[in-house]
Design a protein around this motif. Structure first.
Motif, PDB file in Angstrom:
ATOM      1  N   ALA A  15      18.127   4.372  -6.274  1.00  0.00           N
ATOM      2  CA  ALA A  15      17.896   2.929  -6.373  1.00  0.00           C
ATOM      3  C   ALA A  15      18.844   2.158  -5.458  1.00  0.00           C
ATOM      4  O   ALA A  15      18.455   1.180  -4.798  1.00  0.00           O
ATOM      5  CB  ALA A  15      18.072   2.469  -7.820  1.00  0.00           C
ATOM      6  N   LEU A  16      20.115   2.613  -5.405  1.00  0.00           N
ATOM      7  CA  LEU A  16      21.078   1.966  -4.520  1.00  0.00           C
ATOM      8  C   LEU A  16      20.677   2.121  -3.060  1.00  0.00           C
ATOM      9  O   LEU A  16      20.777   1.168  -2.265  1.00  0.00           O
ATOM     10  CB  LEU A  16      22.469   2.562  -4.753  1.00  0.00           C
ATOM     11  CG  LEU A  16      23.622   1.925  -3.976  1.00  0.00           C
ATOM     12  CD1 LEU A  16      23.769   0.450  -4.356  1.00  0.00           C
ATOM     13  CD2 LEU A  16      24.930   2.682  -4.230  1.00  0.00           C
ATOM     14  N   CYS A  17      20.193   3.321  -2.714  1.00  0.00           N
ATOM     15  CA  CYS A  17      19.719   3.532  -1.332  1.00  0.00           C
ATOM     16  C   CYS A  17      18.519   2.652  -1.017  1.00  0.00           C
ATOM     17  O   CYS A  17      18.408   2.109   0.083  1.00  0.00           O
ATOM     18  CB  CYS A  17      19.356   5.004  -1.132  1.00  0.00           C
ATOM     19  SG  CYS A  17      20.779   6.107  -1.041  1.00  0.00           S
ATOM     20  N   GLY A  18      17.615   2.530  -1.970  1.00  0.00           N
ATOM     21  CA  GLY A  18      16.455   1.668  -1.767  1.00  0.00           C
ATOM     22  C   GLY A  18      16.851   0.227  -1.522  1.00  0.00           C
ATOM     23  O   GLY A  18      16.299  -0.452  -0.644  1.00  0.00           O
ATOM     24  N   PHE A  19      17.838  -0.248  -2.302  1.00  0.00           N
ATOM     25  CA  PHE A  19      18.323  -1.614  -2.087  1.00  0.00           C
ATOM     26  C   PHE A  19      18.962  -1.754  -0.706  1.00  0.00           C
ATOM     27  O   PHE A  19      18.746  -2.744  -0.002  1.00  0.00           O
ATOM     28  CB  PHE A  19      19.339  -1.976  -3.182  1.00  0.00           C
ATOM     29  CG  PHE A  19      19.948  -3.324  -2.999  1.00  0.00           C
ATOM     30  CD1 PHE A  19      19.242  -4.477  -3.308  1.00  0.00           C
ATOM     31  CD2 PHE A  19      21.245  -3.458  -2.491  1.00  0.00           C
ATOM     32  CE1 PHE A  19      19.811  -5.732  -3.131  1.00  0.00           C
ATOM     33  CE2 PHE A  19      21.810  -4.702  -2.311  1.00  0.00           C
ATOM     34  CZ  PHE A  19      21.096  -5.850  -2.631  1.00  0.00           C
ATOM     35  N   GLY A  58      22.215  -2.656  10.952  1.00  0.00           N
ATOM     36  CA  GLY A  58      21.514  -1.442  11.342  1.00  0.00           C
ATOM     37  C   GLY A  58      22.136  -0.199  10.726  1.00  0.00           C
ATOM     38  O   GLY A  58      21.429   0.723  10.273  1.00  0.00           O
ATOM     39  N   LEU A  59      23.471  -0.160  10.693  1.00  0.00           N
ATOM     40  CA  LEU A  59      24.147   0.984  10.069  1.00  0.00           C
ATOM     41  C   LEU A  59      23.833   1.046   8.574  1.00  0.00           C
ATOM     42  O   LEU A  59      23.602   2.141   8.021  1.00  0.00           O
ATOM     43  CB  LEU A  59      25.658   0.867  10.282  1.00  0.00           C
ATOM     44  CG  LEU A  59      26.162   1.188  11.699  1.00  0.00           C
ATOM     45  CD1 LEU A  59      27.643   0.880  11.816  1.00  0.00           C
ATOM     46  CD2 LEU A  59      25.893   2.657  12.043  1.00  0.00           C
ATOM     47  N   LEU A  60      23.814  -0.115   7.904  1.00  0.00           N
ATOM     48  CA  LEU A  60      23.464  -0.129   6.482  1.00  0.00           C
ATOM     49  C   LEU A  60      22.059   0.425   6.275  1.00  0.00           C
ATOM     50  O   LEU A  60      21.827   1.237   5.358  1.00  0.00           O
ATOM     51  CB  LEU A  60      23.568  -1.552   5.942  1.00  0.00           C
ATOM     52  CG  LEU A  60      23.094  -1.756   4.485  1.00  0.00           C
ATOM     53  CD1 LEU A  60      23.956  -0.944   3.529  1.00  0.00           C
ATOM     54  CD2 LEU A  60      23.107  -3.242   4.116  1.00  0.00           C
ATOM     55  N   HIS A  61      21.137  -0.009   7.113  1.00  0.00           N
ATOM     56  CA  HIS A  61      19.750   0.432   6.964  1.00  0.00           C
ATOM     57  C   HIS A  61      19.597   1.924   7.239  1.00  0.00           C
ATOM     58  O   HIS A  61      19.062   2.683   6.417  1.00  0.00           O
ATOM     59  CB  HIS A  61      18.856  -0.372   7.915  1.00  0.00           C
ATOM     60  CG  HIS A  61      17.445   0.098   7.966  1.00  0.00           C
ATOM     61  ND1 HIS A  61      16.594   0.029   6.884  1.00  0.00           N
ATOM     62  CD2 HIS A  61      16.728   0.669   8.975  1.00  0.00           C
ATOM     63  CE1 HIS A  61      15.411   0.525   7.218  1.00  0.00           C
ATOM     64  NE2 HIS A  61      15.471   0.916   8.481  1.00  0.00           N
ATOM     65  N   PHE A  62      20.096   2.383   8.390  1.00  0.00           N
ATOM     66  CA  PHE A  62      19.907   3.780   8.777  1.00  0.00           C
ATOM     67  C   PHE A  62      20.678   4.739   7.865  1.00  0.00           C
ATOM     68  O   PHE A  62      20.192   5.822   7.518  1.00  0.00           O
ATOM     69  CB  PHE A  62      20.318   3.991  10.230  1.00  0.00           C
ATOM     70  CG  PHE A  62      19.360   3.383  11.216  1.00  0.00           C
ATOM     71  CD1 PHE A  62      18.027   3.737  11.217  1.00  0.00           C
ATOM     72  CD2 PHE A  62      19.794   2.452  12.156  1.00  0.00           C
ATOM     73  CE1 PHE A  62      17.139   3.182  12.126  1.00  0.00           C
ATOM     74  CE2 PHE A  62      18.922   1.893  13.067  1.00  0.00           C
ATOM     75  CZ  PHE A  62      17.588   2.256  13.047  1.00  0.00           C
ATOM     76  N   LEU A  63      21.891   4.349   7.480  1.00  0.00           N
ATOM     77  CA  LEU A  63      22.668   5.221   6.596  1.00  0.00           C
ATOM     78  C   LEU A  63      22.032   5.294   5.215  1.00  0.00           C
ATOM     79  O   LEU A  63      22.067   6.352   4.565  1.00  0.00           O
ATOM     80  CB  LEU A  63      24.107   4.718   6.497  1.00  0.00           C
ATOM     81  CG  LEU A  63      24.954   4.920   7.764  1.00  0.00           C
ATOM     82  CD1 LEU A  63      26.329   4.297   7.599  1.00  0.00           C
ATOM     83  CD2 LEU A  63      25.080   6.399   8.112  1.00  0.00           C
ATOM     84  N   SER A  64      21.447   4.187   4.761  1.00  0.00           N
ATOM     85  CA  SER A  64      20.749   4.225   3.471  1.00  0.00           C
ATOM     86  C   SER A  64      19.534   5.136   3.545  1.00  0.00           C
ATOM     87  O   SER A  64      19.251   5.898   2.611  1.00  0.00           O
ATOM     88  CB  SER A  64      20.325   2.806   3.068  1.00  0.00           C
ATOM     89  OG  SER A  64      21.448   1.969   2.888  1.00  0.00           O
ATOM     90  N   VAL A  65      18.818   5.066   4.665  1.00  0.00           N
ATOM     91  CA  VAL A  65      17.669   5.962   4.852  1.00  0.00           C
ATOM     92  C   VAL A  65      18.131   7.411   4.904  1.00  0.00           C
ATOM     93  O   VAL A  65      17.538   8.313   4.284  1.00  0.00           O
ATOM     94  CB  VAL A  65      16.900   5.581   6.134  1.00  0.00           C
ATOM     95  CG1 VAL A  65      15.853   6.650   6.468  1.00  0.00           C
ATOM     96  CG2 VAL A  65      16.234   4.226   5.989  1.00  0.00           C
ATOM     97  N   SER A  66      19.214   7.645   5.633  1.00  0.00           N
ATOM     98  CA  SER A  66      19.702   9.011   5.807  1.00  0.00           C
ATOM     99  C   SER A  66      20.328   9.579   4.535  1.00  0.00           C
ATOM    100  O   SER A  66      20.445  10.805   4.385  1.00  0.00           O
ATOM    101  CB  SER A  66      20.728   9.058   6.942  1.00  0.00           C
ATOM    102  OG  SER A  66      20.160   8.587   8.144  1.00  0.00           O
ATOM    103  N   ALA A  67      20.753   8.719   3.620  1.00  0.00           N
ATOM    104  CA  ALA A  67      21.333   9.191   2.365  1.00  0.00           C
ATOM    105  C   ALA A  67      20.278   9.657   1.374  1.00  0.00           C
ATOM    106  O   ALA A  67      20.600  10.361   0.398  1.00  0.00           O
ATOM    107  CB  ALA A  67      22.189   8.094   1.736  1.00  0.00           C
ATOM    108  N   LEU A  68      19.026   9.279   1.602  1.00  0.00           N
ATOM    109  CA  LEU A  68      17.956   9.682   0.681  1.00  0.00           C
ATOM    110  C   LEU A  68      17.863  11.200   0.512  1.00  0.00           C
ATOM    111  O   LEU A  68      17.696  11.688  -0.623  1.00  0.00           O
ATOM    112  CB  LEU A  68      16.613   9.108   1.156  1.00  0.00           C
ATOM    113  CG  LEU A  68      16.406   7.597   0.977  1.00  0.00           C
ATOM    114  CD1 LEU A  68      15.081   7.178   1.607  1.00  0.00           C
ATOM    115  CD2 LEU A  68      16.416   7.220  -0.498  1.00  0.00           C
TER     116      LEU A  68
END
Length: 599
Positions: free
Chosen positions: A78-82, A41-51
């Protein structure tokens, strides 16, 4: 624990003191799954929030006409999308696993408790409530356990992003850091009311489920007395109450959702207004303003999980309370047993009434009060009520409540007056733990099930062998007498050392009853059998007849002797009125006087 590893070897001992404690216990027993879901969940939300930071960096690169920084921004995007794709996929997988494994744990606990309590369960909890707990409530509890990890990941993400914004651009970051907690806490005053309405809705739904379950279970009786419309009207009223409660609950949740849409929009307006003002003064760059604006937009996504956890808890709390109530029920006797693990043999004796059933004999018990007879039959099997202060029955001098549960069940088997037939084939119905001394064919013959077998074959489309014919749920396709005889055959197959039968032939005709009496006496030869009945046909086949009156043994003998010598016995067996009994007693006194005068 993975789904393929279910069921649990041991679901554990639940904390059933209250609904919230039970939920905490469930979560504590799934820490591994919760931590795994939290990481994803942290990977997902932090990736979304880094956009937003990547977008702001890209915008500023375009403004500054820097191709290298623009390429770097593209790589970061691209890294955030992954990270978003991987985190979302694995989070969903871990969350669903937590949901299913939590629900499976609760179902195993309920099944174990049901097996432990046996027939005493439905006397202490309504059948409809048990159905509600084992179906809908299990899903609600699993939902909350599953939502906890996602909420935790969302909360951690919001905090980290707020800190990052304050560090990245203090002028706007402070506005966001102050505004977001206000958004998260703005609905808190409404949650108690929403929770109460949700609890009220669940309570009404539970009552409607109980009413529907009990109505279906008693449909044959209702048809017999013409009560279908009465119960249908009751269910209509209960259903309308559920609908009104659901609408009121939905209105409150709609208001909460509306607030969580309106306030973030208001925060966006403030951020844009402040950002434009700072940009015109040259205190922030365009890229920084875009970053903060995008961050506020993105953060509305993890904020939704604050509402979800509130809804999950409000719906799961009454479900957990009902589950905890069932799981907190205990046997009055010691399930582990304090005696040596053995199956006792010998006479069956009840100290409370003085009832003695000699070993290897057929004893009939006559009791004028059907409820008292049922309680006595249960006590003879070791099913002592929690509130009862009466001593336990003894087999061979060994109290049943001091035996391990499985040994007590093997020592004495009780068939109550309303036995349940589970759905399945007849072969499966008769596939019960037994000594092997009595075959299914012998038991069916003794219980006079010939016409029942014919009916099962006729009602089955693909079963030539009666043993492969299917029995519908609770045997509803059969008559009361047919169900009673199949239940008797199932009890006879087990061939226990002591068999207690409570009114085993109350729903059959006299000719069949006479043949069943012969079958029981022949098949149970040399084994201890106790039959609660007032039927002369069964009483006449008994080796010993005991009259229990007002909670104690009043007379012992054989049927024909007691019929002539005891007025109370005759009144129960022949259904004499008080006047007839008094007249009969007067005639006997007169006969005695005449005999004395002649002597």
């Amino acid at each position: 624990m993975q789904i393929q590893d279910l069921p649990y070897p041991d679901p554990g001992v639940p904390d059933a003191r209250s609904g919230p404690r039970f939920l905490v216990w469930l979560g504590r027993n799934q820490l591994g799954g919760q931590l795994k879901a939290l990481v994803w969940g942290l990977l997902h939300f932090l990736s979304v929030s880094a956009l937003p930071f990547c977008v702001g960096f890209a915008v500023q690169a375009v403004v500054d006409r820097s191709g290298a920084r623009l390429a770097l921004a593209g790589g970061l995007l691209a890294l955030c999308g992954f990270g978003i794709a991987l985190g979302d996929t694995m989070l969903h997988r871990a969350a669903v696993t937590n949901w299913i494994t939590a629900a499976a744990r609760v179902q195993q606990l309920l099944a174990r408790r049901t097996a432990l309590l046996g027939s005493a369960l439905t006397r202490r909890v309504a059948a409809g409530e048990i159905v509600a707990v084992s179906t809908g409530d299990v899903e609600k509890i699993g939902w909350f356990v599953e939502a906890v990890s996602r909420f935790t990941a969302a909360a951690v993400t919001v905090v980290l992003v707020c800190v990052a914004l304050v560090v990245y651009q203090p002028a706007l970051g402070v506005v966001v850091a102050v505004g977001l907690p206000v958004l998260a806490l703005s609905v808190l005053p409404l949650l108690p009311r929403a929770t109460r309405r949700a609890d009220f809705q669940r309570e009404k739904a539970g009552r409607a489920t109980e009413l529907a379950s009990d109505t279906v279970a008693g449909l044959r009786v209702l048809r017999g007395i013409g009560g279908e419309e009465l119960f249908l009207d009751r269910y209509r009223r209960a259903s309308q109450e559920v609908r009104h409660a659901a609408v009121r609950s939905a209105r409150m949740w709609a208001l909460i959702h509306a607030i969580q849409v309106f306030l973030p929009g208001l925060l966006l307006i403030v951020v844009v207004w402040q950002g434009v003002h700072l940009a015109r003064e040259g205190r922030i760059t365009v890229g920084e303003m875009v970053t903060v604006y995008s961050a506020v937009m993105i953060l509305t996504y993890p904020l939704r999980h604050f509402t979800e956890i509130a809804m999950a808890y409000s719906f799961s709390r009454p479900s957990a309370r009902r589950a905890a109530r069932v799981l907190s029920l205990e046997r009055a006797t010691d399930g582990e047993g304090s005696r040596e693990a053995l199956v006792p043999t010998g006479d069956l004796y009840d100290p409370a009434t003085g009832l003695l059933a000699p070993e290897g004999r057929l004893t009939a018990v006559v009791c004028g009060d059907p409820d008292a007879a049922g309680e006595l039959a249960e006590r003879l099997g070791g099913h002592t009520a929690e509130s009862s202060e009466l001593p336990s029955a003894l087999v061979g001098g060994v109290p049943l409540d001091e035996l391990p549960l499985d040994f007590a069940r093997r020592a004495v088997l009780v068939q109550d007056k309303d036995p349940v037939l589970l759905s399945g084939t007849l072969r499966e119905l008769l596939d019960v733990p037994s000594s092997g001394d009595v075959s299914p064919a012998e038991a069916l013959s003794a219980a006079q099930c010939g016409d029942v077998l014919d009916a099962l074959v006729q009602g089955s489309l693909d079963a030539d062998d009666p043993m492969d014919a299917r029995i519908t749920e609770r045997g509803r396709s059969l008559s009361g007498g047919q169900r009673q005889r199949l239940a008797l055959a199932r009890s006879l197959v087990t061939a226990p050392g002591v068999l207690v039968l409570d009114e085993p032939t109350s729903a059959v005709d006299s000719h069949t009853e006479a043949r069943i009496a012969d079958g029981i006496r022949s098949l149970r030869q040399g084994r201890t059998t106790v039959v609660f009945t007032s039927s002369p046909l069964l009483l006449d086949h008994a080796d010993r007849v005991v009259l229990v009156h007002e909670g104690e043994v009043a007379a012992v003998g054989v049927h024909r002797e007691l019929l002539h010598s005891d007025v109370r016995y005759r009144a129960v067996v022949t259904r004499e009125t008080d006047d007839e009994a008094a007249e009969q007693e007067l005639n006997q006194l007169q006969e005695l006087e005449e005999i004395e005068e002649t002597a």
